[in-house]
Design a protein around this motif. Sequence first.
Motif, PDB file in Angstrom:
ATOM      1  N   PHE A  34      43.661 -24.593 -23.532  1.00 55.88           N
ATOM      2  CA  PHE A  34      43.961 -23.606 -22.503  1.00 55.88           C
ATOM      3  C   PHE A  34      44.231 -24.286 -21.171  1.00 55.88           C
ATOM      4  O   PHE A  34      43.663 -25.335 -20.867  1.00 55.88           O
ATOM      5  N   TYR A  51      47.723 -23.421 -29.613  1.00 51.21           N
ATOM      6  CA  TYR A  51      46.843 -23.684 -30.750  1.00 51.21           C
ATOM      7  C   TYR A  51      47.439 -24.648 -31.762  1.00 51.21           C
ATOM      8  O   TYR A  51      46.722 -25.200 -32.596  1.00 51.21           O
ATOM      9  N   ILE A  95      37.859 -20.291 -31.574  1.00 52.44           N
ATOM     10  CA  ILE A  95      37.769 -19.172 -30.629  1.00 52.44           C
ATOM     11  C   ILE A  95      37.035 -17.978 -31.207  1.00 52.44           C
ATOM     12  O   ILE A  95      36.787 -17.015 -30.510  1.00 52.44           O
ATOM     13  N   TYR A  96      36.705 -18.017 -32.476  1.00 48.89           N
ATOM     14  CA  TYR A  96      36.100 -16.824 -33.072  1.00 48.89           C
ATOM     15  C   TYR A  96      34.601 -16.950 -33.238  1.00 48.89           C
ATOM     16  O   TYR A  96      33.854 -16.043 -32.914  1.00 48.89           O
ATOM     17  N   ASN A  97      34.146 -18.070 -33.761  1.00 53.57           N
ATOM     18  CA  ASN A  97      32.727 -18.181 -34.072  1.00 53.57           C
ATOM     19  C   ASN A  97      31.975 -19.131 -33.155  1.00 53.57           C
ATOM     20  O   ASN A  97      30.768 -19.217 -33.214  1.00 53.57           O
ATOM     21  N   ASN A  99      31.766 -20.307 -29.218  1.00 48.65           N
ATOM     22  CA  ASN A  99      32.289 -19.915 -27.925  1.00 48.65           C
ATOM     23  C   ASN A  99      32.164 -20.970 -26.850  1.00 48.65           C
ATOM     24  O   ASN A  99      32.296 -20.667 -25.677  1.00 48.65           O
ATOM     25  N   LYS A 100      31.918 -22.192 -27.223  1.00 46.50           N
ATOM     26  CA  LYS A 100      31.730 -23.209 -26.204  1.00 46.50           C
ATOM     27  C   LYS A 100      33.067 -23.800 -25.806  1.00 46.50           C
ATOM     28  O   LYS A 100      33.783 -24.362 -26.624  1.00 46.50           O
ATOM     29  N   PHE A 101      33.384 -23.652 -24.548  1.00 42.45           N
ATOM     30  CA  PHE A 101      34.593 -24.199 -23.974  1.00 42.45           C
ATOM     31  C   PHE A 101      34.230 -25.430 -23.148  1.00 42.45           C
ATOM     32  O   PHE A 101      33.225 -25.450 -22.460  1.00 42.45           O
ATOM     33  N   TYR A 102      35.075 -26.435 -23.224  1.00 33.66           N
ATOM     34  CA  TYR A 102      34.879 -27.656 -22.453  1.00 33.66           C
ATOM     35  C   TYR A 102      36.032 -27.797 -21.473  1.00 33.66           C
ATOM     36  O   TYR A 102      37.196 -27.786 -21.876  1.00 33.66           O
TER      37      TYR A 102
ATOM     38  N   PHE B  33      29.132 -15.737 -20.349  1.00 31.95           N
ATOM     39  CA  PHE B  33      28.904 -17.156 -20.069  1.00 31.95           C
ATOM     40  C   PHE B  33      28.447 -17.361 -18.626  1.00 31.95           C
ATOM     41  O   PHE B  33      28.868 -16.625 -17.735  1.00 31.95           O
ATOM     42  N   TYR B  35      28.544 -20.644 -15.982  1.00 34.88           N
ATOM     43  CA  TYR B  35      28.967 -22.014 -15.688  1.00 34.88           C
ATOM     44  C   TYR B  35      28.540 -22.364 -14.268  1.00 34.88           C
ATOM     45  O   TYR B  35      28.377 -21.499 -13.415  1.00 34.88           O
ATOM     46  N   LEU B  45      29.047 -25.643 -18.849  1.00 33.55           N
ATOM     47  CA  LEU B  45      28.421 -24.455 -19.412  1.00 33.55           C
ATOM     48  C   LEU B  45      26.899 -24.577 -19.353  1.00 33.55           C
ATOM     49  O   LEU B  45      26.330 -25.548 -19.838  1.00 33.55           O
ATOM     50  N   PHE B  48      25.342 -19.367 -22.820  1.00 27.67           N
ATOM     51  CA  PHE B  48      26.185 -18.238 -23.165  1.00 27.67           C
ATOM     52  C   PHE B  48      25.423 -17.281 -24.077  1.00 27.67           C
ATOM     53  O   PHE B  48      24.394 -17.641 -24.683  1.00 27.67           O
ATOM     54  N   GLN B  96      35.100 -10.747 -28.544  1.00 26.28           N
ATOM     55  CA  GLN B  96      35.020 -11.507 -29.795  1.00 26.28           C
ATOM     56  C   GLN B  96      36.379 -11.522 -30.477  1.00 26.28           C
ATOM     57  O   GLN B  96      37.017 -10.474 -30.648  1.00 26.28           O
ATOM     58  N   GLY B  97      36.854 -12.709 -30.835  1.00 25.94           N
ATOM     59  CA  GLY B  97      38.147 -12.842 -31.494  1.00 25.94           C
ATOM     60  C   GLY B  97      39.308 -13.014 -30.540  1.00 25.94           C
ATOM     61  O   GLY B  97      40.442 -13.221 -30.980  1.00 25.94           O
TER      62      GLY B  97
END
Lengths: 113, 112
Positions: A34, A51, A95-97, A99-102, B33, B35, B45, B48, B96-97
Amino acid sequence: QKEVEQNSGPLSVPEGAIASLNCTYSDRVSQSFFWYRQYSGKSPELIMSIYSNGDKEDGRFTAQLNKASQYVSLLIRDSQPSDSATYLCAVTLDIYNFNKFYFGSGTKLNVKP
Amino acid sequence: DVKVTQSSRYLVKRTGEKVFLECVQDMDHENMFWYRQDPGLGLRLIYFSYDVKMKEKGDIPEGYSVSREKKERFSLILESASTNQTSMYLCASKGQGFPEQYFGPGTRLTVT
């Protein structure tokens, strides 16, 4: 520790030029990528997601992903002074299961009139 | 439009105080979340939550706790504020999703 690396800049380009922003990531299993834009004093806003390998275009923005080389880039065509902001690269494993974004620390872009 | 609000834009607290930062979203998002953002370090992070009363530690949970009693509200708690917790705190929510996180305006916390 998963790492996302960006050149902090500032990157200065003249109005109308192409701005090229780059990001590398360390985790080979990263799946989703992203680009966020953050104006000074404001919160980040999503401008592009990608993606799969290759290019994705949206207006003046093009995101490029190369998973083999572990980099993702953002091209901004016909740069405008209003594009002056910090651009954050973010990756996530799923992105579904998960949720940790870096996030990277961001590249500051200055577009000179 | 998705709206994520945070209780304060600016906050000044003293070392040792207990600090509450609140975040509310109006889109019925499952995921929320917290941050912190520091110059040169990007967004990191803290915690969450993927459901009411559910939480997961992020990369820097030490010195923080969270609470999610209702789906729309996610609170960050600094049990005993320290000067190294001076930072910009950003809350985000996500369905979600869906990939997009929506960020709140941020709270700039100064601990003296």
